[in-house]
Design a protein around this motif. Sequence first.
Motif, PDB file in Angstrom:
ATOM      1  N   LYS A  67      64.206  55.359  82.903  1.00 42.60           N
ATOM      2  CA  LYS A  67      64.661  56.667  82.423  1.00 42.60           C
ATOM      3  C   LYS A  67      64.279  56.817  80.954  1.00 42.60           C
ATOM      4  O   LYS A  67      64.739  56.057  80.109  1.00 42.60           O
ATOM      5  CB  LYS A  67      66.189  56.789  82.548  1.00 42.60           C
ATOM      6  CG  LYS A  67      66.727  56.596  83.938  1.00 42.60           C
ATOM      7  CD  LYS A  67      66.460  57.795  84.772  1.00 42.60           C
ATOM      8  CE  LYS A  67      67.127  57.619  86.132  1.00 42.60           C
ATOM      9  NZ  LYS A  67      66.833  58.667  87.037  1.00 42.60           N
ATOM     10  N   PRO A  68      63.445  57.793  80.618  1.00 41.55           N
ATOM     11  CA  PRO A  68      63.113  58.026  79.208  1.00 41.55           C
ATOM     12  C   PRO A  68      64.286  58.704  78.495  1.00 41.55           C
ATOM     13  O   PRO A  68      65.234  59.177  79.128  1.00 41.55           O
ATOM     14  CB  PRO A  68      61.910  58.957  79.275  1.00 41.55           C
ATOM     15  CG  PRO A  68      62.088  59.695  80.555  1.00 41.55           C
ATOM     16  CD  PRO A  68      62.739  58.722  81.504  1.00 41.55           C
ATOM     17  N   ASP A  82      57.425  60.103  73.495  1.00 43.31           N
ATOM     18  CA  ASP A  82      56.796  59.314  74.555  1.00 43.31           C
ATOM     19  C   ASP A  82      57.776  59.192  75.721  1.00 43.31           C
ATOM     20  O   ASP A  82      58.786  58.525  75.621  1.00 43.31           O
ATOM     21  CB  ASP A  82      56.434  57.927  74.021  1.00 43.31           C
ATOM     22  CG  ASP A  82      55.658  57.087  75.014  1.00 43.31           C
ATOM     23  OD1 ASP A  82      55.485  57.517  76.170  1.00 43.31           O
ATOM     24  OD2 ASP A  82      55.226  55.988  74.623  1.00 43.31           O
ATOM     25  N   ARG A  83      57.468  59.847  76.816  1.00 46.33           N
ATOM     26  CA  ARG A  83      58.383  59.911  77.962  1.00 46.33           C
ATOM     27  C   ARG A  83      58.223  58.742  78.934  1.00 46.33           C
ATOM     28  O   ARG A  83      58.704  58.794  80.051  1.00 46.33           O
ATOM     29  CB  ARG A  83      58.166  61.220  78.732  1.00 46.33           C
ATOM     30  CG  ARG A  83      58.240  62.452  77.899  1.00 46.33           C
ATOM     31  CD  ARG A  83      59.644  62.738  77.505  1.00 46.33           C
ATOM     32  NE  ARG A  83      59.681  64.010  76.786  1.00 46.33           N
ATOM     33  CZ  ARG A  83      60.724  64.455  76.191  1.00 46.33           C
ATOM     34  NH1 ARG A  83      61.826  63.771  76.203  1.00 46.33           N
ATOM     35  NH2 ARG A  83      60.689  65.602  75.552  1.00 46.33           N
ATOM     36  N   SER A  84      57.577  57.686  78.516  1.00 43.82           N
ATOM     37  CA  SER A  84      57.366  56.540  79.391  1.00 43.82           C
ATOM     38  C   SER A  84      58.349  55.423  79.039  1.00 43.82           C
ATOM     39  O   SER A  84      59.155  55.547  78.124  1.00 43.82           O
ATOM     40  CB  SER A  84      55.933  56.029  79.241  1.00 43.82           C
ATOM     41  OG  SER A  84      55.755  55.463  77.962  1.00 43.82           O
ATOM     42  N   ARG A  85      58.248  54.330  79.781  1.00 44.01           N
ATOM     43  CA  ARG A  85      59.069  53.153  79.465  1.00 44.01           C
ATOM     44  C   ARG A  85      58.741  52.633  78.064  1.00 44.01           C
ATOM     45  O   ARG A  85      59.588  52.099  77.379  1.00 44.01           O
ATOM     46  CB  ARG A  85      58.804  52.037  80.469  1.00 44.01           C
ATOM     47  CG  ARG A  85      59.529  52.191  81.747  1.00 44.01           C
ATOM     48  CD  ARG A  85      59.268  50.982  82.617  1.00 44.01           C
ATOM     49  NE  ARG A  85      60.119  51.025  83.775  1.00 44.01           N
ATOM     50  CZ  ARG A  85      60.106  50.120  84.706  1.00 44.01           C
ATOM     51  NH1 ARG A  85      59.272  49.091  84.623  1.00 44.01           N
ATOM     52  NH2 ARG A  85      60.919  50.218  85.742  1.00 44.01           N
ATOM     53  N   GLY A  86      57.492  52.796  77.664  1.00 43.86           N
ATOM     54  CA  GLY A  86      57.078  52.337  76.345  1.00 43.86           C
ATOM     55  C   GLY A  86      57.828  53.036  75.232  1.00 43.86           C
ATOM     56  O   GLY A  86      58.182  52.423  74.223  1.00 43.86           O
ATOM     57  N   GLY A  87      58.081  54.331  75.404  1.00 42.70           N
ATOM     58  CA  GLY A  87      58.842  55.070  74.400  1.00 42.70           C
ATOM     59  C   GLY A  87      60.266  54.552  74.274  1.00 42.70           C
ATOM     60  O   GLY A  87      60.806  54.430  73.178  1.00 42.70           O
TER      61      GLY A  87
END
Length: 126
Positions: free
Chosen positions: A28-29, A95-100
């Motif tokens: 979840k971002p 950044d809407r990914s897991r990285g964000g």
Amino acid sequence: MLTPITVALYVLPLVAAGWATVKIVRDKPLLLAHRSDRVFFRFLVGIELLVIVQAVVGFVSLAVTDHQVHAVTFGAYLIGLTLLLPLGVWWSLGDRSRGGTAVLVVVTLTLAVMVLRLTQIWNGHA
């Protein structure tokens, strides 16, 4: 340096790192459209307010202290502390990914370590 704020800045970033880790596991971002994310965002804002208070107290203490403190290093850490969390939240919101969301984990853990190092510098271990 105020000890209660310092202790809070050890604990609260670790809680935030745990919270962000749960968000990563759940994939979840950070989206401010969700109520739980707004609560998390307010929690991060609260941490940032404590960082600002600690920075003000730190600069005032540095100006009036008579014991040996490496002023440039101490001041750089105080300024870095105030910039770290806003930059990490900005990155995470963009950044809407897991990285964000992982950026929030790294930033909050880094914040706790920087507070520890700030305490060491204040105690003369520069």
